[in-house]
Write a protein that holds these residues in place. Structure first.
Motif, PDB file in Angstrom:
ATOM      1  N   ASN A 274      44.280 -19.094   3.009  1.00 17.25           N
ATOM      2  CA  ASN A 274      43.290 -19.025   4.082  1.00 17.25           C
ATOM      3  C   ASN A 274      41.868 -19.127   3.530  1.00 17.25           C
ATOM      4  OD1 ASN A 274      45.221 -18.741   6.080  1.00 17.25           O
ATOM      5  ND2 ASN A 274      45.210 -16.501   6.013  1.00 17.25           N
TER       6      ASN A 274
ATOM      7  N   ALA B  25      41.087 -22.719   2.531  1.00 16.01           N
ATOM      8  CA  ALA B  25      40.898 -23.580   3.699  1.00 16.01           C
ATOM      9  C   ALA B  25      39.460 -23.533   4.195  1.00 16.01           C
ATOM     10  CB  ALA B  25      41.856 -23.165   4.814  1.00 16.01           C
ATOM     11  N   ARG B  26      38.775 -22.438   3.939  1.00 13.66           N
ATOM     12  CA  ARG B  26      37.381 -22.309   4.345  1.00 13.66           C
ATOM     13  C   ARG B  26      36.416 -22.971   3.360  1.00 13.66           C
ATOM     14  NH1 ARG B  26      40.416 -18.769   6.698  1.00 13.66           N
ATOM     15  NH2 ARG B  26      39.780 -17.611   8.566  1.00 13.66           N
TER      16      ARG B  26
ATOM     17  N   PRO C 162      39.160 -27.686   2.559  1.00 14.48           N
ATOM     18  CA  PRO C 162      40.384 -27.824   3.361  1.00 14.48           C
ATOM     19  C   PRO C 162      41.446 -28.724   2.737  1.00 14.48           C
ATOM     20  CG  PRO C 162      38.440 -27.948   4.756  1.00 14.48           C
ATOM     21  CD  PRO C 162      37.944 -27.963   3.346  1.00 14.48           C
ATOM     22  N   ASP C 163      41.036 -29.702   1.954  1.00 15.01           N
ATOM     23  CA  ASP C 163      41.999 -30.626   1.355  1.00 15.01           C
ATOM     24  C   ASP C 163      42.323 -30.260  -0.090  1.00 15.01           C
ATOM     25  OD1 ASP C 163      42.126 -32.172   3.700  1.00 15.01           O
ATOM     26  OD2 ASP C 163      40.323 -33.271   3.115  1.00 15.01           O
ATOM     27  N   ASN C 164      42.295 -28.978  -0.413  1.00 21.70           N
ATOM     28  CA  ASN C 164      42.528 -28.535  -1.778  1.00 21.70           C
ATOM     29  C   ASN C 164      43.996 -28.674  -2.179  1.00 21.70           C
ATOM     30  OD1 ASN C 164      44.057 -25.705  -1.763  1.00 21.70           O
ATOM     31  ND2 ASN C 164      42.680 -25.762   0.020  1.00 21.70           N
TER      32      ASN C 164
ATOM     33  N   GLN D 138      29.954 -19.971   3.876  1.00 19.01           N
ATOM     34  CA  GLN D 138      31.297 -20.456   3.544  1.00 19.01           C
ATOM     35  C   GLN D 138      31.962 -19.550   2.523  1.00 19.01           C
ATOM     36  OE1 GLN D 138      30.510 -24.932   2.929  1.00 19.01           O
ATOM     37  NE2 GLN D 138      32.737 -24.811   3.130  1.00 19.01           N
TER      38      GLN D 138
END
Length: 263
Positions: free
Chosen positions: A107, A110-111, A114-116, A214
């Motif tokens: 989670n 994703a912040r 997002p494409d990690n 972020q």
């Protein structure tokens, strides 16, 4: 951070350097800027090594978000599931805590990016040093040809045994793969003084207000570490407010060892 982090104040005196003491140092936030290049060429990939879930958000959350916004591929290599966290003392089994903390890390990432790509290497929490050679081999395999890669890892002199072992493994992998290595302090912010940091090796990443938010959102995603345990709502979370203050600033600092002098 996890086993051995010594951040839970259970009534005993816990050494702590306030964030204001660091911010008053003339080098804090004033070192040369960290750029996303290697040997003068733009990096195409960022690989962040984390010993425990939340290390990546605390120490390098701004860098992850910066790299993602710049179009770099972002990989995170996680060594342990953080199953030995202080939170376990409040009734969670190691397996349940590991499952929870892995979900929290997903989670958080994703912040930030997002494409990690997340790789879990499965070392035991609190005993990374015992599998340090295997960690170095696995990380080297993950890096492959790293001539355009920036590798960020915990500082080898951070003071937490897992962080130190992770940093040593990263240094070995960087030498083998050709990656550019920078190291981020974690425990050192609270248990060292500003004069103990080798400022000549420090680079600074300035975070805009949007990047700070972020990063803060990613840190908040590690709920088990930043909130009191549910069966003890009046208790202290593993990461207290005074500790988190070190990671809610407009700067991240990284150490990059100077290249050896020509022989």
């Amino acid at each position: 951070m996890s086993a051995g982090a010594r951040f839970v104040d259970d009534g005993e005196a816990v050494p702590h350097t306030p964030v204001a003491t660091w911010q008053e140092h003339p080098s804090y936030g004033a070192r040369p800027l960290l750029d996303l290049t290697h040997h003068g060429e733009p990096c195409t990939r960022l690989v962040v090594l984390a010993a425990h879930p939340d290390d990546e958000s605390l120490g390098a959350g701004g860098l992850i978000a910066t790299a993602a916004a710049a179009g770099l591929s972002v990989y995170v290599a996680l060594l342990t599931a953080g199953e030995a966290s202080q939170y376990a003392a409040h009734g969670a089994t190691r397996h349940a805590l590991a499952t929870l903390r892995l979900a929290e890390m997903e989670n958080a990432l994703a912040r930030l990016a997002p494409d990690n790509f997340l790789a879990f290497l499965g070392a035991p929490d609190g005993a990374v040093a015992e599998s340090e050679e295997q960690v170095a081999r696995s990380l080297t395999d993950l890096l492959g040809d790293a001539s355009r890669t920036l590798l960020a890892a915990p500082w080898r002199q951070d003071g937490h045994p897992d962080h130190d072992a992770a940093g040593r493994a990263a240094a070995h992998a960087a030498r083998t793969s050709g990656a550019r290595l920078v190291e981020y302090p974690l425990l050192a912010w609270t248990h060292r003084s500003p004069d103990e940091l080798p400022w000549d090796d420090v680079l600074c990443l300035e975070l805009s207000p949007a990047l700070q938010e972020q990063k803060a959102a990613a840190i908040r995603a590690h709920v088990s570490q930043v909130r009191p345990p549910p069966n003890n709502p009046d208790g202290a979370p593993p990461l207290s407010g005074r500790v988190l203050g070190h990671f809610h600033t407009p700067f991240e600092h990284y150490l990059e060892a100077a290249p050896p002098a020509p022989s």
